[in-house]
Design an enzyme around this catalytic site. Structure first.
Site, mmCIF file in Angstrom:
data_model
loop_
_atom_site.group_PDB
_atom_site.id
_atom_site.type_symbol
_atom_site.label_atom_id
_atom_site.label_comp_id
_atom_site.label_asym_id
_atom_site.label_seq_id
_atom_site.Cartn_x
_atom_site.Cartn_y
_atom_site.Cartn_z
ATOM 1 N N HIS A 1 8.982 -5.226 16.380
ATOM 2 C CA HIS A 1 8.261 -3.967 16.624
ATOM 3 C C HIS A 1 6.753 -4.198 16.670
ATOM 4 O O HIS A 1 6.010 -3.329 17.091
ATOM 5 C CB HIS A 1 8.597 -2.973 15.524
ATOM 6 C CG HIS A 1 8.072 -3.409 14.188
ATOM 7 N ND1 HIS A 1 8.495 -4.579 13.569
ATOM 8 C CD2 HIS A 1 7.130 -2.880 13.382
ATOM 9 C CE1 HIS A 1 7.835 -4.718 12.440
ATOM 10 N NE2 HIS A 1 6.999 -3.706 12.286
ATOM 11 N N ASP B 1 7.558 -5.825 3.152
ATOM 12 C CA ASP B 1 6.528 -5.714 4.184
ATOM 13 C C ASP B 1 5.208 -6.347 3.714
ATOM 14 O O ASP B 1 4.802 -6.169 2.561
ATOM 15 C CB ASP B 1 6.329 -4.218 4.472
ATOM 16 C CG ASP B 1 5.293 -3.975 5.540
ATOM 17 O OD1 ASP B 1 5.513 -4.408 6.678
ATOM 18 O OD2 ASP B 1 4.255 -3.359 5.221
ATOM 19 N N GLU C 1 8.310 -10.597 4.907
ATOM 20 C CA GLU C 1 7.550 -10.551 6.168
ATOM 21 C C GLU C 1 6.262 -11.340 5.962
ATOM 22 O O GLU C 1 5.279 -10.830 5.441
ATOM 23 C CB GLU C 1 7.218 -9.107 6.561
ATOM 24 C CG GLU C 1 6.663 -9.058 7.978
ATOM 25 C CD GLU C 1 5.457 -8.166 8.194
ATOM 26 O OE1 GLU C 1 4.984 -8.094 9.333
ATOM 27 O OE2 GLU C 1 4.965 -7.549 7.239
ATOM 28 N N HIS D 1 0.834 -1.205 0.000
ATOM 29 C CA HIS D 1 0.000 0.000 0.000
ATOM 30 C C HIS D 1 0.867 1.253 0.000
ATOM 31 O O HIS D 1 2.069 1.175 0.255
ATOM 32 C CB HIS D 1 -0.899 0.016 1.247
ATOM 33 C CG HIS D 1 -0.183 -0.404 2.493
ATOM 34 N ND1 HIS D 1 -0.291 -1.667 3.033
ATOM 35 C CD2 HIS D 1 0.681 0.249 3.301
ATOM 36 C CE1 HIS D 1 0.450 -1.758 4.120
ATOM 37 N NE2 HIS D 1 1.058 -0.612 4.303
#
Ligand code: GLC
Length: 620
Positions: free
Chosen positions: A367, A258, A300, A158
């Site tokens: 995180h 990601d 990921e 995105h």
């Protein structure tokens, strides 16, 4: 060989397959030709020193599988203010034995609508308060001089709603609207919602956002300000590949892709892990190998194991170089709470039966929150039902369960599915925070033992161990985020606190919490990086030591037999095993035969026997 010749050679290796996949997906030869032209341009633009690294790594393709790799992830501002600050702190990172730095997202991203930087508004610009692209290149060069690598995120699912494309789309420009998913009525969004689960059910419910000014719905799987890109449009794929190559050319060694399972959407499916995602990742791998072969892809994929492994691709058609060992991470904490290693042992057996070329990134936490993605099929056989078990884990880690010393907070507590994830630093989860609060030295000693045992276990696994900045000094939760209106809704900030340099300064002061953890970790890291038995090429097995609280792991190569014993209970336990020959305790240096050793509560043993000679030099 000149850049030009090398490029042609690398292109030739992949051209047919790349073209095949591209045409299968897009059937657009003009756009494919444009992609190739741009790959050439990026190859030409690549700085000589990064090209040199490419050539070296092509000759040594397993360079990242070695036992001397140790990563640390950090937020630039929390750690050192800005990119220049990080450069000044490289010596500190070196003193932590770290040689791979994951810089958390730092590209331009709107304040308060950034999802920790995962809503990128400009792939070509660093957030001004963190520095510039030039600073990034300088940092990369400084790292390479010190034999360190840099990793950054590439958020490809995105963009931010402030990205130029999104702004043009919002003005009704069809060319740009076609780069996202727009719908002028709720019918299709509702169709999608029937099969697509929610990522943030509490903090950002739903998968679509209604844009009042346009009267349209846009797909937003994550936060409403993160607009999903439409990879059915070849323009999106090409431009995102140019962004990837541009970032790689700033001297990155590892690109973390990601949220990769989400990048392809199809109505009537969960819109995760679809076959076309693999086509895109495979193309990305080839594009990288053509332009910047020294750069690794880290996927990921926060999914169940059978969904994760396909992202390695196959030996002939590899996709990611590395993936997160997410199930092992979650299962480790499950063992902490239950003091039962059976599931962890099964998980280790699954991972160690995979090809040794599959390199995992091992971590205790990152995180993000910890989602309880465990093998409930197996747990149910042992009378642990999914929903109550998750509730137990959350009670345990929030410190509400009798005997738990953990501290932290829930994340996306969903009243419908009764599901919640968990946030907290490693030290707080191990009981450091509560022991400090109660000023209880005995509890503190126990918490430190647990913290070191978990790190020892992580460092025993094959692959790349990744520390979270602050864990090396036992940093506890930071509640300051609750005062910040831009962060207070997102409990992940509890474990994303500022690095406490004043505490790090005590890491050599004997007896301090910081010194005990720092020195303890240092010793483990140095042992790991100097012994080939920790290399990914070693054989790994679990060892049944006849105690459900003690995990035994064997690593073996031609020279050495290594045995790690990890006690997840708080009582001393006997590991029922007898091994031939003399073993050295790698931590104390003691040497002797091995018969049913006792492992301290929350303690561990790292034992080793040389196979060629009978005993290691350290035996004197
Ligand atoms: C990844 C990141 C997470 C972020 C999400 C959306 O999962 O790790 O922090 O919220 O992607 O970009």
């Amino acid at each position: 060989m000149k850049t030009e010749e090398l490029f042609q050679k690398r292109l030739k290796n992949h051209h047919d397959e790349l073209r095949w996949l591209y045409m299968e997906l897009y059937d657009n030869s003009a756009m494919f030709a444009e992609l190739c032209e741009n790959m050439y341009r990026f190859a030409q633009d690549r700085a000589a020193e990064f090209q040199k690294l490419d050539r070296e790594r092509e000759k040594d393709p397993k360079w990242f599988c070695r036992n001397d790799m140790l990563g640390m992830m950090l937020y630039i501002d929390n750690f050192a203010g800005n990119l220049k600050g990080v450069r000044e702190k490289l010596d500190y990172l070196k003193s932590c034995n770290v040689n791979c730095i994951h810089l958390m997202p730092f590209l331009e991203s709107p304040k308060g609508r950034s999802d920790g930087g995962y809503a990128v508004a400009d792939f070509g610009r660093v957030q001004p308060e963190l520095g510039t692209m030039e600073d990034l290149v300088e940092l990369s060069k400084a790292c390479h001089k010190m034999h360190m690598n840099l990793c950054m995120d590439f958020v490809m699912n995105h963009t931010s709603e402030d990205h130029e494309w999104a702004r043009k789309a919002r003005q009704g420009d069809g060319e740009y609207m076609s780069r996202y998913f727009f719908f002028d009525n709720p019918a299709i969004p509702q169709e999608y919602d029937r099969t697509v689960p929610q990522v943030f059910p509490t903090t950002a419910p739903g998968n679509f956002t209604y844009l009042k000014e346009m009267g349209s719905y846009v797909m937003t799987s994550f936060y409403p300000y993160q607009w999903d890109l439409n990879y059915r449009n070849p323009r999106v794929f090409n431009e995102m590949m140019y962004n990837f190559l541009y970032l790689a050319n700033q001297g990155m060694d590892i690109i973390r892709i990601d949220a990769v399972p989400y990048i392809w959407k199809e109505l009537g499916t969960p819109c995760r892990n679809l076959q076309k995602v693999h086509t895109i990742v495979r193309m990305m791998r080839m594009i990288g190998e053509i332009v910047c072969p020294g750069v690794l892809l880290l996927g990921e994929v926060v999914m169940e194991p059978e969904k994760v492994v396909p992202y390695f691709g196959t030996v002939e058609k590899p996709e990611c170089h590395m993936l997160y060992n997410v199930t092992t991470m979650a299962t480790t904490w499950n063992s902490v709470a239950t003091r039962d290693v059976r599931l962890l042992k099964r998980q280790m057996d699954i991972v160690s039966s995979l090809p040794k070329d599959y390199i995992f990134l091992n971590y205790l936490r990152c995180h993000d929150d910890i989602g309880w993605g465990l093998d409930y099929g197996v747990l149910e056989d042992w009378a642990m039902e999914e929903v109550p078990h998750k509730q137990f884990l959350n009670l345990y880690f929030t410190g509400k369960y009798p005997g738990s010393e953990s501290r932290g907070e829930l994340y996306n507590d969903d009243p419908v599915t009764m599901d919640a994830r968990f946030c907290g630093t490693t030290a707080s989860m191990c009981g450091v925070e509560s022991a400090l609060y109660e000023e209880n030295q005995e509890k503190l000693a126990n918490a430190i033992r647990l913290d070191l045992m978990l790190h020892a276990y992580m460092l025993t696994q094959s692959g790349i161990p990744m520390l979270y900045s602050g864990d090396e000094i036992g940093q506890v939760n930071d509640y300051a985020y609750k005062e910040d209106p831009l962060k207070r809704e997102d409990s992940r900030y509890i474990h994303r606190g500022k690095f406490r340099w004043e505490l790090a300064a005590k890491n050599q002061e004997p007896g301090t919490l910081q010194e005990q953890i720092f020195t303890g970790l240092s010793q483990l890291e140095q042992i790991r990086r100097t012994r080939k038995v920790f290399d990914s090429s070693a054989d790994v097995y679990t060892y049944d030591v006849k105690d459900e609280a003690v995990l035994g792991i064997l690593r073996e190569n031609e020279e050495e037999r290594f045995l790690g014993l990890f006690n997840f209970s708080d009582e001393d336990r006997t590991a029922w095993l007898t091994e031939e020959g003399e073993f050295t305790d790698l931590i104390t240096g003691a040497c002797g035969t091995l018969e049913n050793p006792v492992v301290k509560g929350h303690g561990f043993l790292w034992l080793s026997r040389q196979i060629s000679k009978n005993c290691l030099k350290t035996c004197g």
